[in-house]
Design a protein around this motif. Structure first.
Motif, PDB file in Angstrom:
ATOM      1  N   ALA A  35       5.934  -7.634 -61.326  1.00 44.54           N
ATOM      2  CA  ALA A  35       6.422  -7.556 -59.938  1.00 44.54           C
ATOM      3  C   ALA A  35       6.284  -8.886 -59.213  1.00 44.54           C
ATOM      4  O   ALA A  35       7.013  -9.165 -58.252  1.00 44.54           O
ATOM      5  CB  ALA A  35       5.672  -6.463 -59.177  1.00 44.54           C
ATOM      6  N   GLY A  36       5.349  -9.729 -59.661  1.00 44.59           N
ATOM      7  CA  GLY A  36       5.141 -11.014 -59.007  1.00 44.59           C
ATOM      8  C   GLY A  36       4.454 -10.878 -57.654  1.00 44.59           C
ATOM      9  O   GLY A  36       3.821  -9.864 -57.350  1.00 44.59           O
ATOM     10  N   TRP A  37       4.595 -11.919 -56.843  1.00 49.18           N
ATOM     11  CA  TRP A  37       3.939 -12.008 -55.525  1.00 49.18           C
ATOM     12  C   TRP A  37       5.025 -12.025 -54.458  1.00 49.18           C
ATOM     13  O   TRP A  37       5.543 -13.050 -54.065  1.00 49.18           O
ATOM     14  CB  TRP A  37       3.096 -13.289 -55.480  1.00 49.18           C
ATOM     15  CG  TRP A  37       2.323 -13.606 -54.242  1.00 49.18           C
ATOM     16  CD1 TRP A  37       2.562 -14.641 -53.385  1.00 49.18           C
ATOM     17  CD2 TRP A  37       1.155 -12.948 -53.736  1.00 49.18           C
ATOM     18  NE1 TRP A  37       1.630 -14.672 -52.378  1.00 49.18           N
ATOM     19  CE2 TRP A  37       0.738 -13.633 -52.572  1.00 49.18           C
ATOM     20  CE3 TRP A  37       0.419 -11.836 -54.156  1.00 49.18           C
ATOM     21  CZ2 TRP A  37      -0.376 -13.249 -51.827  1.00 49.18           C
ATOM     22  CZ3 TRP A  37      -0.698 -11.461 -53.414  1.00 49.18           C
ATOM     23  CH2 TRP A  37      -1.081 -12.155 -52.266  1.00 49.18           C
ATOM     24  N   PHE A  38       5.399 -10.799 -54.003  1.00 52.82           N
ATOM     25  CA  PHE A  38       6.541 -10.671 -53.090  1.00 52.82           C
ATOM     26  C   PHE A  38       6.278  -9.645 -51.999  1.00 52.82           C
ATOM     27  O   PHE A  38       5.399  -8.773 -52.135  1.00 52.82           O
ATOM     28  CB  PHE A  38       7.802 -10.285 -53.868  1.00 52.82           C
ATOM     29  CG  PHE A  38       8.346 -11.407 -54.728  1.00 52.82           C
ATOM     30  CD1 PHE A  38       9.134 -12.407 -54.182  1.00 52.82           C
ATOM     31  CD2 PHE A  38       8.050 -11.446 -56.082  1.00 52.82           C
ATOM     32  CE1 PHE A  38       9.619 -13.440 -54.971  1.00 52.82           C
ATOM     33  CE2 PHE A  38       8.537 -12.470 -56.882  1.00 52.82           C
ATOM     34  CZ  PHE A  38       9.327 -13.476 -56.334  1.00 52.82           C
ATOM     35  N   PHE A  39       7.092  -9.757 -50.958  1.00 53.65           N
ATOM     36  CA  PHE A  39       6.982  -8.873 -49.798  1.00 53.65           C
ATOM     37  C   PHE A  39       8.374  -8.410 -49.396  1.00 53.65           C
ATOM     38  O   PHE A  39       9.310  -9.215 -49.327  1.00 53.65           O
ATOM     39  CB  PHE A  39       6.337  -9.631 -48.632  1.00 53.65           C
ATOM     40  CG  PHE A  39       5.997  -8.774 -47.446  1.00 53.65           C
ATOM     41  CD1 PHE A  39       4.865  -7.965 -47.453  1.00 53.65           C
ATOM     42  CD2 PHE A  39       6.804  -8.775 -46.313  1.00 53.65           C
ATOM     43  CE1 PHE A  39       4.547  -7.184 -46.357  1.00 53.65           C
ATOM     44  CE2 PHE A  39       6.492  -8.006 -45.216  1.00 53.65           C
ATOM     45  CZ  PHE A  39       5.353  -7.196 -45.235  1.00 53.65           C
ATOM     46  N   HIS A  40       8.518  -7.100 -49.153  1.00 53.44           N
ATOM     47  CA  HIS A  40       9.798  -6.534 -48.684  1.00 53.44           C
ATOM     48  C   HIS A  40       9.845  -6.619 -47.158  1.00 53.44           C
ATOM     49  O   HIS A  40       9.154  -5.870 -46.463  1.00 53.44           O
ATOM     50  CB  HIS A  40       9.949  -5.075 -49.119  1.00 53.44           C
ATOM     51  CG  HIS A  40      10.212  -4.901 -50.578  1.00 53.44           C
ATOM     52  ND1 HIS A  40      11.190  -5.596 -51.246  1.00 53.44           N
ATOM     53  CD2 HIS A  40       9.625  -4.079 -51.495  1.00 53.44           C
ATOM     54  CE1 HIS A  40      11.199  -5.227 -52.515  1.00 53.44           C
ATOM     55  NE2 HIS A  40      10.257  -4.323 -52.697  1.00 53.44           N
ATOM     56  N   THR A  41      10.634  -7.531 -46.632  1.00 54.58           N
ATOM     57  CA  THR A  41      10.715  -7.662 -45.178  1.00 54.58           C
ATOM     58  C   THR A  41      11.425  -6.470 -44.533  1.00 54.58           C
ATOM     59  O   THR A  41      11.152  -6.131 -43.377  1.00 54.58           O
ATOM     60  CB  THR A  41      11.454  -8.953 -44.799  1.00 54.58           C
ATOM     61  OG1 THR A  41      12.729  -8.983 -45.433  1.00 54.58           O
ATOM     62  CG2 THR A  41      10.648 -10.183 -45.239  1.00 54.58           C
ATOM     63  N   ALA A  42      12.324  -5.823 -45.277  1.00 51.12           N
ATOM     64  CA  ALA A  42      13.063  -4.690 -44.710  1.00 51.12           C
ATOM     65  C   ALA A  42      12.137  -3.513 -44.423  1.00 51.12           C
ATOM     66  O   ALA A  42      12.306  -2.784 -43.428  1.00 51.12           O
ATOM     67  CB  ALA A  42      14.177  -4.260 -45.659  1.00 51.12           C
ATOM     68  N   THR A  71       9.436 -19.218 -51.747  1.00 54.78           N
ATOM     69  CA  THR A  71       8.906 -19.866 -50.549  1.00 54.78           C
ATOM     70  C   THR A  71       8.868 -18.960 -49.325  1.00 54.78           C
ATOM     71  O   THR A  71       8.439 -19.398 -48.258  1.00 54.78           O
ATOM     72  CB  THR A  71       9.736 -21.125 -50.230  1.00 54.78           C
ATOM     73  OG1 THR A  71      11.129 -20.787 -50.220  1.00 54.78           O
ATOM     74  CG2 THR A  71       9.507 -22.206 -51.274  1.00 54.78           C
ATOM     75  N   ASN A  72       9.279 -17.701 -49.455  1.00 57.22           N
ATOM     76  CA  ASN A  72       9.168 -16.757 -48.331  1.00 57.22           C
ATOM     77  C   ASN A  72       7.740 -16.222 -48.192  1.00 57.22           C
ATOM     78  O   ASN A  72       7.402 -15.610 -47.179  1.00 57.22           O
ATOM     79  CB  ASN A  72      10.124 -15.577 -48.511  1.00 57.22           C
ATOM     80  CG  ASN A  72      11.573 -16.011 -48.507  1.00 57.22           C
ATOM     81  OD1 ASN A  72      11.893 -17.125 -48.094  1.00 57.22           O
ATOM     82  ND2 ASN A  72      12.458 -15.150 -48.987  1.00 57.22           N
ATOM     83  N   GLN A  73       6.933 -16.415 -49.230  1.00 58.24           N
ATOM     84  CA  GLN A  73       5.530 -16.023 -49.202  1.00 58.24           C
ATOM     85  C   GLN A  73       4.667 -17.271 -49.310  1.00 58.24           C
ATOM     86  O   GLN A  73       5.121 -18.302 -49.818  1.00 58.24           O
ATOM     87  CB  GLN A  73       5.175 -15.078 -50.365  1.00 58.24           C
ATOM     88  CG  GLN A  73       5.788 -13.693 -50.293  1.00 58.24           C
ATOM     89  CD  GLN A  73       7.267 -13.648 -50.630  1.00 58.24           C
ATOM     90  OE1 GLN A  73       8.026 -12.904 -50.021  1.00 58.24           O
ATOM     91  NE2 GLN A  73       7.697 -14.463 -51.587  1.00 58.24           N
ATOM     92  N   THR A  74       3.438 -17.196 -48.847  1.00 57.66           N
ATOM     93  CA  THR A  74       2.490 -18.289 -49.017  1.00 57.66           C
ATOM     94  C   THR A  74       1.356 -17.821 -49.928  1.00 57.66           C
ATOM     95  O   THR A  74       1.189 -16.621 -50.172  1.00 57.66           O
ATOM     96  CB  THR A  74       1.907 -18.757 -47.673  1.00 57.66           C
ATOM     97  OG1 THR A  74       1.137 -17.683 -47.092  1.00 57.66           O
ATOM     98  CG2 THR A  74       3.015 -19.165 -46.715  1.00 57.66           C
ATOM     99  N   SER A 104       7.944 -27.395 -52.184  1.00 56.24           N
ATOM    100  CA  SER A 104       9.256 -27.186 -51.563  1.00 56.24           C
ATOM    101  C   SER A 104       9.095 -26.395 -50.270  1.00 56.24           C
ATOM    102  O   SER A 104       8.235 -25.517 -50.163  1.00 56.24           O
ATOM    103  CB  SER A 104      10.186 -26.423 -52.512  1.00 56.24           C
ATOM    104  OG  SER A 104      11.402 -26.101 -51.854  1.00 56.24           O
ATOM    105  N   THR A 105       9.915 -26.724 -49.285  1.00 57.69           N
ATOM    106  CA  THR A 105       9.933 -25.974 -48.030  1.00 57.69           C
ATOM    107  C   THR A 105      11.266 -25.260 -47.825  1.00 57.69           C
ATOM    108  O   THR A 105      11.505 -24.691 -46.770  1.00 57.69           O
ATOM    109  CB  THR A 105       9.670 -26.927 -46.849  1.00 57.69           C
ATOM    110  OG1 THR A 105      10.655 -27.968 -46.857  1.00 57.69           O
ATOM    111  CG2 THR A 105       8.284 -27.555 -46.945  1.00 57.69           C
ATOM    112  N   ALA A 106      12.135 -25.298 -48.834  1.00 54.26           N
ATOM    113  CA  ALA A 106      13.434 -24.620 -48.714  1.00 54.26           C
ATOM    114  C   ALA A 106      13.231 -23.105 -48.683  1.00 54.26           C
ATOM    115  O   ALA A 106      12.351 -22.561 -49.344  1.00 54.26           O
ATOM    116  CB  ALA A 106      14.334 -25.012 -49.884  1.00 54.26           C
ATOM    117  N   ASP A 128      -0.112 -15.767 -45.437  1.00 52.66           N
ATOM    118  CA  ASP A 128      -0.163 -15.754 -43.971  1.00 52.66           C
ATOM    119  C   ASP A 128       1.220 -15.886 -43.346  1.00 52.66           C
ATOM    120  O   ASP A 128       1.330 -16.147 -42.136  1.00 52.66           O
ATOM    121  CB  ASP A 128      -1.087 -16.863 -43.462  1.00 52.66           C
ATOM    122  CG  ASP A 128      -0.532 -18.266 -43.720  1.00 52.66           C
ATOM    123  OD1 ASP A 128       0.372 -18.411 -44.575  1.00 52.66           O
ATOM    124  OD2 ASP A 128      -1.004 -19.220 -43.064  1.00 52.66           O
ATOM    125  N   ALA A 129       2.263 -15.705 -44.158  1.00 49.17           N
ATOM    126  CA  ALA A 129       3.632 -15.814 -43.631  1.00 49.17           C
ATOM    127  C   ALA A 129       3.903 -14.713 -42.606  1.00 49.17           C
ATOM    128  O   ALA A 129       3.240 -13.679 -42.575  1.00 49.17           O
ATOM    129  CB  ALA A 129       4.638 -15.730 -44.779  1.00 49.17           C
TER     130      ALA A 129
END
Length: 213
Positions: A35-42, A71-74, A104-106, A128-129
Protein backbone atom coordinates in the motif's frame (compact mmCIF):
# COMPACT_ATOMS: atom_id res chain seq x y z
CA UNK A 1 14.95 20.28 13.05
CA UNK A 2 17.29 18.68 10.58
CA UNK A 3 16.14 18.31 6.97
CA UNK A 4 17.65 15.27 5.28
CA UNK A 5 17.68 14.88 1.52
CA UNK A 6 17.14 11.12 1.36
CA UNK A 7 17.36 10.35 -2.34
CA UNK A 8 16.92 6.61 -2.27
CA UNK A 9 19.44 4.29 -3.80
CA UNK A 10 18.64 0.59 -3.97
CA UNK A 11 22.30 -0.01 -4.78
CA UNK A 12 23.50 1.58 -1.53
CA UNK A 13 21.08 -0.33 0.67
CA UNK A 14 21.62 -3.57 -1.25
CA UNK A 15 25.35 -3.15 -0.69
CA UNK A 16 24.77 -2.71 3.03
CA UNK A 17 22.60 -5.82 3.21
CA UNK A 18 24.88 -7.98 1.08
CA UNK A 19 27.95 -6.92 3.07
CA UNK A 20 26.31 -7.71 6.37
CA UNK A 21 24.45 -10.86 5.30
CA UNK A 22 27.33 -13.28 5.90
CA UNK A 23 27.56 -12.52 9.63
CA UNK A 24 24.48 -10.41 10.43
CA UNK A 25 20.97 -9.71 9.29
CA UNK A 26 19.51 -6.28 8.67
CA UNK A 27 16.08 -5.81 7.15
CA UNK A 28 14.46 -3.31 4.79
CA UNK A 29 10.80 -2.74 5.73
CA UNK A 30 8.55 -1.15 3.11
CA UNK A 31 6.20 0.94 5.24
CA UNK A 32 2.61 -0.18 4.66
CA UNK A 33 3.71 -3.07 2.46
CA UNK A 34 2.26 -2.90 -1.04
CA UNK A 35 0.00 0.00 0.00
CA UNK A 36 2.96 2.32 0.55
CA UNK A 37 2.79 5.62 2.46
CA UNK A 38 -0.31 7.42 1.18
CA UNK A 39 -3.33 9.42 2.26
CA UNK A 40 -6.79 9.62 0.64
CA UNK A 41 -7.66 13.31 0.58
CA UNK A 42 -11.20 12.58 -0.64
CA UNK A 43 -12.03 10.58 2.50
CA UNK A 44 -9.44 12.09 4.85
CA UNK A 45 -8.10 8.66 5.76
CA UNK A 46 -4.79 6.86 5.42
CA UNK A 47 -4.75 4.01 2.92
CA UNK A 48 -4.15 1.46 5.71
CA UNK A 49 -3.80 1.36 9.48
CA UNK A 50 -0.07 2.01 9.89
CA UNK A 51 -0.13 1.36 13.63
CA UNK A 52 -1.42 -2.16 12.97
CA UNK A 53 1.18 -2.67 10.25
CA UNK A 54 4.01 -1.63 12.57
CA UNK A 55 2.73 -3.83 15.40
CA UNK A 56 3.36 -6.93 13.25
CA UNK A 57 7.04 -6.14 12.64
CA UNK A 58 10.21 -6.39 14.72
CA UNK A 59 12.63 -3.52 14.25
CA UNK A 60 16.32 -3.44 15.12
CA UNK A 61 19.19 -0.99 14.87
CA UNK A 62 20.56 -0.91 11.35
CA UNK A 63 17.25 -1.77 9.68
CA UNK A 64 15.75 0.59 7.10
CA UNK A 65 12.21 1.87 6.72
CA UNK A 66 11.42 2.37 3.03
CA UNK A 67 8.68 4.93 2.38
CA UNK A 68 7.17 4.38 -1.07
CA UNK A 69 5.16 7.57 -1.48
CA UNK A 70 4.86 10.84 -3.40
CA UNK A 71 5.35 14.50 -2.62
CA UNK A 72 1.76 14.90 -1.36
CA UNK A 73 2.88 13.26 1.89
CA UNK A 74 5.83 14.10 4.13
CA UNK A 75 8.09 11.84 6.18
CA UNK A 76 8.89 13.10 9.68
CA UNK A 77 10.91 11.06 12.17
CA UNK A 78 10.99 12.10 15.82
CA UNK A 79 12.12 10.71 19.14
CA UNK A 80 9.90 13.22 20.94
CA UNK A 81 6.51 11.78 21.85
CA UNK A 82 5.05 15.24 22.43
CA UNK A 83 5.95 16.26 18.89
CA UNK A 84 4.42 13.04 17.60
CA UNK A 85 1.17 13.49 19.53
CA UNK A 86 0.82 17.08 18.30
CA UNK A 87 1.25 16.04 14.62
CA UNK A 88 3.37 19.18 14.27
CA UNK A 89 7.03 20.12 14.26
CA UNK A 90 6.37 23.57 15.70
CA UNK A 91 7.63 22.65 19.18
CA UNK A 92 10.31 20.14 18.24
CA UNK A 93 13.76 20.26 19.80
CA UNK A 94 16.90 20.84 17.79
CA UNK A 95 18.21 17.27 17.59
CA UNK A 96 15.19 15.01 18.06
CA UNK A 97 13.18 15.53 14.86
CA UNK A 98 14.12 14.98 11.22
CA UNK A 99 12.34 15.74 7.96
CA UNK A 100 13.20 13.45 5.05
CA UNK A 101 12.58 14.32 1.42
CA UNK A 102 13.52 12.99 -1.97
CA UNK A 103 14.86 16.26 -3.28
CA UNK A 104 11.70 17.31 -5.17
CA UNK A 105 8.98 19.84 -4.39
CA UNK A 106 6.82 19.09 -7.44
CA UNK A 107 3.21 18.16 -6.67
CA UNK A 108 2.32 14.43 -6.77
CA UNK A 109 5.82 13.33 -7.82
CA UNK A 110 6.67 9.75 -6.85
CA UNK A 111 9.57 9.24 -4.50
CA UNK A 112 11.14 6.51 -2.41
CA UNK A 113 12.70 7.54 0.89
CA UNK A 114 14.96 5.30 2.97
CA UNK A 115 15.19 6.02 6.70
CA UNK A 116 17.82 4.14 8.74
CA UNK A 117 16.98 3.15 12.30
CA UNK A 118 19.91 4.47 14.30
CA UNK A 119 18.36 5.12 17.73
CA UNK A 120 17.32 2.36 20.10
CA UNK A 121 13.94 2.73 21.83
CA UNK A 122 10.83 4.68 20.76
CA UNK A 123 10.85 6.09 17.20
CA UNK A 124 7.85 7.94 15.78
CA UNK A 125 6.91 8.67 12.18
CA UNK A 126 4.21 10.87 10.70
CA UNK A 127 3.23 13.15 7.85
CA UNK A 128 2.64 16.78 8.78
CA UNK A 129 1.11 17.65 5.39
CA UNK A 130 -2.21 19.52 5.25
CA UNK A 131 -1.43 21.23 8.57
CA UNK A 132 -1.23 17.91 10.39
CA UNK A 133 -4.54 16.54 9.09
CA UNK A 134 -2.84 13.52 7.52
CA UNK A 135 -1.17 12.61 10.81
CA UNK A 136 -4.37 13.18 12.80
CA UNK A 137 -6.22 10.82 10.48
CA UNK A 138 -3.90 7.85 10.49
CA UNK A 139 -0.73 8.69 8.55
CA UNK A 140 1.42 8.09 11.62
CA UNK A 141 2.84 5.25 13.68
CA UNK A 142 5.29 4.55 16.46
CA UNK A 143 7.74 1.70 16.83
CA UNK A 144 10.20 0.37 19.39
CA UNK A 145 13.69 -0.26 17.99
CA UNK A 146 15.61 -3.11 19.60
CA UNK A 147 19.40 -3.31 19.84
CA UNK A 148 19.56 -6.46 17.71
CA UNK A 149 23.02 -6.74 16.18
CA UNK A 150 23.80 -3.09 16.74
CA UNK A 151 24.61 -0.55 14.07
CA UNK A 152 26.68 -1.65 11.08
CA UNK A 153 29.92 0.28 10.53
CA UNK A 154 28.35 2.32 7.72
CA UNK A 155 25.86 3.84 10.20
CA UNK A 156 28.12 3.95 13.24
CA UNK A 157 30.40 6.88 12.46
CA UNK A 158 32.02 8.96 15.22
CA UNK A 159 30.80 12.54 15.55
CA UNK A 160 32.94 15.21 13.90
CA UNK A 161 35.46 17.02 16.14
CA UNK A 162 34.24 20.27 17.69
CA UNK A 163 34.77 23.40 15.63
CA UNK A 164 37.60 25.62 16.86
CA UNK A 165 37.57 29.19 15.58
CA UNK A 166 40.89 30.19 13.99
CA UNK A 167 42.78 33.04 15.71
CA UNK A 168 42.00 36.53 14.52
CA UNK A 169 44.50 39.02 13.07
CA UNK A 170 45.00 40.64 16.51
CA UNK A 171 45.86 37.40 18.28
CA UNK A 172 49.31 37.35 19.92
CA UNK A 173 51.85 34.97 18.46
CA UNK A 174 53.53 32.49 20.85
CA UNK A 175 57.12 33.33 21.88
CA UNK A 176 59.83 31.90 19.63
CA UNK A 177 62.68 30.05 21.33
CA UNK A 178 66.02 29.95 19.48
CA UNK A 179 68.13 26.85 20.11
CA UNK A 180 71.47 27.61 21.79
CA UNK A 181 70.22 30.80 23.43
CA UNK A 182 71.24 34.36 22.66
CA UNK A 183 72.85 37.31 24.46
CA UNK A 184 70.47 38.98 26.88
CA UNK A 185 70.26 42.53 28.14
CA UNK A 186 70.66 42.92 31.91
CA UNK A 187 70.23 46.40 33.36
CA UNK A 188 70.74 47.86 29.90
CA UNK A 189 74.10 46.14 29.31
CA UNK A 190 74.96 43.29 27.04
CA UNK A 191 75.76 40.15 29.03
CA UNK A 192 78.63 38.16 27.54
CA UNK A 193 79.34 34.50 28.02
CA UNK A 194 82.39 33.12 29.85
CA UNK A 195 84.25 32.36 26.61
CA UNK A 196 83.78 35.92 25.41
CA UNK A 197 85.23 37.29 28.67
CA UNK A 198 88.34 35.09 28.37
CA UNK A 199 88.96 36.32 24.83
CA UNK A 200 88.49 39.93 25.89
CA UNK A 201 90.99 39.59 28.78
CA UNK A 202 93.57 38.02 26.46
CA UNK A 203 93.27 40.95 24.08
CA UNK A 204 93.74 43.48 26.90
CA UNK A 205 96.87 41.75 28.25
CA UNK A 206 98.23 41.41 24.74
CA UNK A 207 97.77 45.13 24.10
CA UNK A 208 99.45 45.99 27.43
CA UNK A 209 102.46 43.84 26.58
CA UNK A 210 102.93 45.60 23.26
CA UNK A 211 102.85 49.02 24.93
CA UNK A 212 105.87 48.08 27.12
CA UNK A 213 108.10 47.75 24.09
Amino acid sequence: MMVINAVFSWTAVALLISTAAAATEYTNYTVGGDAGWFFHTATNTSVINYTSWAANQTFNLGDYLIFSTDTNQTVIQTFNETTFQSCSIDDESENDTFRYNGGSTAFSESQTIAVPLTEEGPNYFFSDANDGIQCQNGLAFGISVNHGLGLPPSLNQPPPPPYIEPPGPDAESPPVTIAGGSPSLQNGALSLGADARVVLCALIFGAAALLRF
